[in-house]
Design an enzyme around this catalytic site. Structure first.
Site, PDB file in Angstrom:
ATOM      1  N   HIS A  24       5.267   0.385   1.141  1.00 22.00           N
ATOM      2  CA  HIS A  24       6.609   0.970   1.257  1.00 22.00           C
ATOM      3  C   HIS A  24       7.097   0.495   2.629  1.00 22.00           C
ATOM      4  CE1 HIS A  24       3.845   3.825   3.112  1.00 22.00           C
ATOM      5  NE2 HIS A  24       4.843   4.175   3.887  1.00 22.00           N
TER       6      HIS A  24
ATOM      7  N   ASP B 172       9.633  -7.681  12.710  1.00 19.84           N
ATOM      8  CA  ASP B 172      10.841  -7.408  11.923  1.00 19.84           C
ATOM      9  C   ASP B 172      10.835  -8.182  10.601  1.00 19.84           C
ATOM     10  OD1 ASP B 172      13.355  -6.273  11.390  1.00 19.84           O
ATOM     11  OD2 ASP B 172      14.370  -8.064  12.128  1.00 19.84           O
ATOM     12  N   HIS B 173      11.113  -7.456   9.526  1.00 24.03           N
ATOM     13  CA  HIS B 173      11.139  -8.020   8.175  1.00 24.03           C
ATOM     14  C   HIS B 173       9.775  -8.570   7.747  1.00 24.03           C
ATOM     15  CE1 HIS B 173      15.417  -7.409   8.503  1.00 24.03           C
ATOM     16  NE2 HIS B 173      15.529  -7.615   7.212  1.00 24.03           N
TER      17      HIS B 173
ATOM     18  N   CYS C 259       1.328   7.403   1.063  1.00 22.09           N
ATOM     19  CA  CYS C 259       1.326   6.306   2.040  1.00 22.09           C
ATOM     20  C   CYS C 259       0.279   5.253   1.694  1.00 22.09           C
ATOM     21  CB  CYS C 259       1.080   6.845   3.445  1.00 22.09           C
ATOM     22  SG  CYS C 259       2.376   7.973   3.960  1.00 22.09           S
TER      23      CYS C 259
ATOM     24  N   HIS D  58       4.614  -1.455   5.114  1.00 26.59           N
ATOM     25  CA  HIS D  58       3.209  -1.180   5.426  1.00 26.59           C
ATOM     26  C   HIS D  58       2.612  -0.265   4.358  1.00 26.59           C
ATOM     27  CE1 HIS D  58       3.109   2.961   7.689  1.00 26.59           C
ATOM     28  NE2 HIS D  58       3.981   3.002   6.716  1.00 26.59           N
TER      29      HIS D  58
ATOM     30  N   GLU E 256       8.985   6.406  13.188  1.00 28.47           N
ATOM     31  CA  GLU E 256       8.765   5.852  11.847  1.00 28.47           C
ATOM     32  C   GLU E 256       9.880   6.345  10.935  1.00 28.47           C
ATOM     33  OE1 GLU E 256       4.614   5.198  10.051  1.00 28.47           O
ATOM     34  OE2 GLU E 256       5.302   7.086   9.176  1.00 28.47           O
TER      35      GLU E 256
ATOM     36  N   HIS F 133       9.806   1.104   6.424  1.00 27.64           N
ATOM     37  CA  HIS F 133      10.558   1.968   7.340  1.00 27.64           C
ATOM     38  C   HIS F 133      11.507   1.143   8.217  1.00 27.64           C
ATOM     39  CE1 HIS F 133       8.032   5.415   6.397  1.00 27.64           C
ATOM     40  NE2 HIS F 133       6.948   4.694   6.622  1.00 27.64           N
TER      41      HIS F 133
END
Lengths: 135, 135, 135, 135, 135, 135
Positions: free
Chosen positions: F40, F80-81, F34, F15, F125, F42
């Site tokens: 980047h 996810d991913h 950010c 994100h 996060e 998490h």
């Protein structure tokens, strides 16, 4: 529906438990090893919780970078690598139990955080012993 | 194929880093906050590793209850809730860095463990800083 | 320079420690609470380590998805939610200490992993008691 | 007897697995979800291990503050909050698997650390998948 | 402002989920692997929370050593290394789900804790599945 | 007395934080690293809490296997991913701060969970930054 954000920090400090108004025997009976005269210490872990609305522009309850700065100034820089009993004025006369340390941290942070925002504190003395403060 | 068993324990102690042979300025320059005069402290976590054959009768490399007793007698009862610099003779003249504490623990345990068994030590000062000793 | 990849999995199982060749008194003396007749249990955590060259086409030592499948087939599906003493043939005559469980897991996985690749096992019975096997 | 010190750090980065020399189908077959085109990400945790003698004056294998500075300069400032594939030159042509990322980190740190000192790396992509590099 | 103190403990036990009033098929359909006949087990982690005023003389909400003794007597000594279904009277007729175990623990502790003090329970069956009870 | 059950899951996503209505300078000033353009990521950890009565037949507040299925369908399979900004419709116009992600997850799960049951969300996060939502 109520949303809260959390930020963690840590400080390493020495302390001992002691009530000046009591005899040595009474201190030893109540506080045991925690009363030993030359101090011991802990890796304290502090979690701060702020409750409030999400700002629609930023998507933040509060910028956690700003919260981190407040936590550093009010707590970490004052307690980290210190002896709580000897170096920190607020524990000169107040026994630095994890309950009392958390209470003082709560009050210090409360004075720096917007009064419309809820504030909570969790303080770990060890992984097995900890406290929290809720409003 | 080599098998090892591990057992964890923990102790909470105060310490400061200091070299008596150096000036105050030199101590401050090298050890920074860790040199502050009134001590700070940590929740130390100790992992002991024993390497040896599995006893076919018990299925144990070593009875971990016996290892726990040795760890308690040699380390925990002597260091827990103590000031390493002031209360523990082996650090009167030896700077209690995590490296030196681990080395002393290794030597104390080595003298109590069967010489045919391999011994390793891991010592955490914090979750971020730790050491290990391997033979 | 040697590179290893690791993959974690877990299984929840019942067991008791017991040597059939011994009297009840001897079992109780050696294994204590772990010998209680109706079993107790653990959340076992298994870490598997594979050592070998990085495949220049994939950038993998081994596809961890394939390792996961082998771990599931050889270990998790056979041990998870089982009583190791009663349900798992390899512990009918072998005392299910964490050392013996790890040894059996090592052998089962060794037979499924390319012989040019190094294999290691770490098995946690609890956070405080664990073993590893290195080649 | 061999002593090692460890220091942890972390960085949050995006990446995807992809081999430019392969077809889309082959990439998808081998890398699955990790090949999805718009990237995903991880909280990477890096542990650095240095092996060497304890300096008798400081009691340190190495000042972990200095190691932290090297880790920040060589790794954290370059990878944190970045897209490894797009922003970091060393992964323009090298698939950023956890094996390859660890190898590059090892080489970058090796060039900054005294050659007489042993160096190891552990890199966690998740709590379940990680690698280490030993000399 | 409300302050609570927490204390952690753990016990390792076997159990299975089963409703005696149901057919085998129904038990299997609802409880799946958790219904397997020979039991499985867990490393249960118990957190107890006490809410009340800080005693101005001790700085304690409650002496956690005394809480530890109550937890040991009421829970740990009775459940640790036991089969909950077979060895613990309160689960002879009550299915030992993590919800029911926590409820029983809550009631046992409630009867031993000063009624002016708030009591909460958190019980982990695994790191992924847990319950809490709040008043 | 109120009982809640918890279930954990995780997803790895990319994100960036960005407010389309602001200038680049303003975005950079408020969101710092950010806001970097190439994303980047998490390892997000999600804890879901359900509050309700224990079903006397099953001993469950809710079958956690069913909760897991709902969490997989509503959250994990969708996030996810993935790149939250590019791949997930609900964040096309909503800044994917951890507060906003948690709010969306709460709403998605609320629509799938019995309205008589209380629902809470905790979303990590990182280990140091997280949020929760309580009703």
């Amino acid at each position: 529906m109520k949303i809260s954000v959390y930020r963690k920090a840590h400080f390493n400090a020495a302390h001992r438990l002691h009530n000046e108004a009591w005899s040595e025997e009474e201190n030893k009976r109540v506080f045991g090893k925690c009363n030993l005269p030359n101090y011991h210490g802990h890796n304290y872990v502090l979690e701060v919780k702020l409750t409030g609305p999400i700002d629609p522009e930023t998507g933040y309850v509060m910028d956690l970078g700003k919260l981190k700065d407040i936590m550093n100034k009010e707590v970490i820089e004052r307690y980290d690598h210190r002896n709580l009993n000897l170096d920190v004025p607020e524990f000169r006369e107040l026994n630095p139990t994890v309950e009392n340390i958390a209470t003082i941290i709560y009050k210090r942070l409360r004075s720096q955080i917007d009064e419309h925002m809820g504030l909570g504190i969790r303080l770990y003395e060890t992984e097995r012993n900890f406290v929290d403060i809720e409003e």
